[in-house]
Design a protein around this motif. Structure first.
Motif, short mmCIF file in Angstrom:
data_model
loop_
_atom_site.label_atom_id
_atom_site.label_comp_id
_atom_site.label_asym_id
_atom_site.label_seq_id
_atom_site.Cartn_x
_atom_site.Cartn_y
_atom_site.Cartn_z
N VAL A 25 0.88 -1.16 0.00
CA VAL A 25 0.00 0.00 0.00
C VAL A 25 0.92 1.22 0.00
N ALA A 26 1.10 1.81 -1.19
CA ALA A 26 1.99 2.96 -1.35
C ALA A 26 1.14 4.23 -1.34
N TYR A 27 1.69 5.30 -0.75
CA TYR A 27 0.88 6.51 -0.64
C TYR A 27 1.72 7.77 -0.79
N GLY A 28 1.04 8.82 -1.23
CA GLY A 28 1.60 10.15 -1.28
C GLY A 28 0.79 11.04 -0.35
N THR A 29 1.46 11.70 0.58
CA THR A 29 0.77 12.52 1.57
C THR A 29 1.62 13.73 1.92
N TRP B 231 -3.77 14.72 -7.88
CA TRP B 231 -3.29 13.67 -6.99
C TRP B 231 -1.90 14.03 -6.50
N HIS B 232 -1.55 13.66 -5.29
CA HIS B 232 -0.25 13.99 -4.70
C HIS B 232 0.88 13.61 -5.66
N LYS B 233 1.87 14.46 -5.77
CA LYS B 233 2.98 14.26 -6.72
C LYS B 233 3.70 12.94 -6.50
N ASP B 234 3.85 12.49 -5.27
CA ASP B 234 4.55 11.22 -5.02
C ASP B 234 3.76 10.03 -5.58
N ALA B 235 2.43 10.08 -5.51
CA ALA B 235 1.60 9.01 -6.08
C ALA B 235 1.70 9.04 -7.60
N ARG B 236 1.65 10.23 -8.19
CA ARG B 236 1.78 10.35 -9.65
C ARG B 236 3.12 9.81 -10.13
N VAL C 153 -1.77 -1.37 -3.85
CA VAL C 153 -2.78 -0.33 -3.65
C VAL C 153 -2.01 0.99 -3.60
N ILE C 154 -2.46 1.98 -4.37
CA ILE C 154 -1.77 3.27 -4.41
C ILE C 154 -2.75 4.36 -4.00
N GLY C 155 -2.34 5.19 -3.07
CA GLY C 155 -3.20 6.28 -2.62
C GLY C 155 -2.49 7.61 -2.67
N GLY C 156 -3.28 8.64 -2.87
CA GLY C 156 -2.73 9.98 -2.86
C GLY C 156 -3.75 10.99 -2.38
N GLY C 157 -3.25 11.97 -1.66
CA GLY C 157 -4.10 13.08 -1.28
C GLY C 157 -4.40 13.94 -2.50
N LEU C 158 -5.57 14.56 -2.49
CA LEU C 158 -5.94 15.47 -3.57
C LEU C 158 -5.67 16.90 -3.12
N TYR C 159 -5.00 17.63 -3.98
CA TYR C 159 -4.68 19.03 -3.70
C TYR C 159 -5.01 19.83 -4.95
#
Length: 168
Positions: free
Chosen positions: A7-11, A62-67, A52-58
């Motif tokens: 589960v990778a994420y950008g936050t 989508w968060h740059k790390d997720a992209r 599973v990939i997640g990112g915050g929306l700003y």
């Protein structure tokens, strides 16, 4: 299936990380070896059976790390089951209705042939990083709108799909 799930994420402020950790916890309870990691810290996805990939929306992105994660690992991601999630609305809308993915997330879904996407409510509280985030909180528009029952249910559905795929 009792495989490994990343589960990778950008936050930016940690809210999406907590969602990712909740998803990894549920997958672990369902018999998978799972871990939640910052997307920028993942060198390879090949050791994992699913991602599973997640990112915050700003501001609708989508968060740059997720992209970057999807761009960097796109080829390997397309070879395994992948789900995406977004976190962001600072109201109850994500618990009340399905919110479609923003255009950049739709593009990422297509690139990796994602099995699904969901948008969860976000969290922005006192001490948030960034001028815009601090202004949102200062103007009374912040708060915690994450619905952990909804998040956990979505993670259980992923586990069911992984098990069904193994049998299929």
């Amino acid at each position: 299936m009792t495989g490994k799930v990343l589960v990778a994420y950008g936050t930016t402020n940690g809210s999406t990380a907590r969602i990712a950790e909740a998803i990894a916890d549920v997958l672990g309870k369902e018999g998978f070896t799972s871990e939640a990691l910052p997307a920028g810290s993942v060198a390879r996805v090949t050791p994992y059976d699913a991602v599973v990939i997640g990112g915050g929306l700003y501001a609708g992105r989508w968060h740059k790390d997720a992209r970057r994660f999807v761009r960097r690992h796109g080829h390997d991601l397309a070879a395994r089951p992948v789900w995406l999630f977004s976190s962001g609305p600072l109201d109850a809308s994500a618990s009340e209705r399905d919110i479609p993915p923003v255009p950049g997330v739709r593009k990422a879904m297509s690139r990796v042939d994602a099995k699904g996407h969901v948008t969860f409510g976000g969290c922005l509280e006192e001490g948030a990083k960034g001028w815009v985030a601090r202004m949102i909180v200062r103007n009374g528009k912040g708060g915690d709108f994450r619905d952990f029952a909804q998040i956990e249910e979505w993670a259980r559905r992923i586990a069911e799909e992984l098990v069904a795929g193994e049998k299929g």
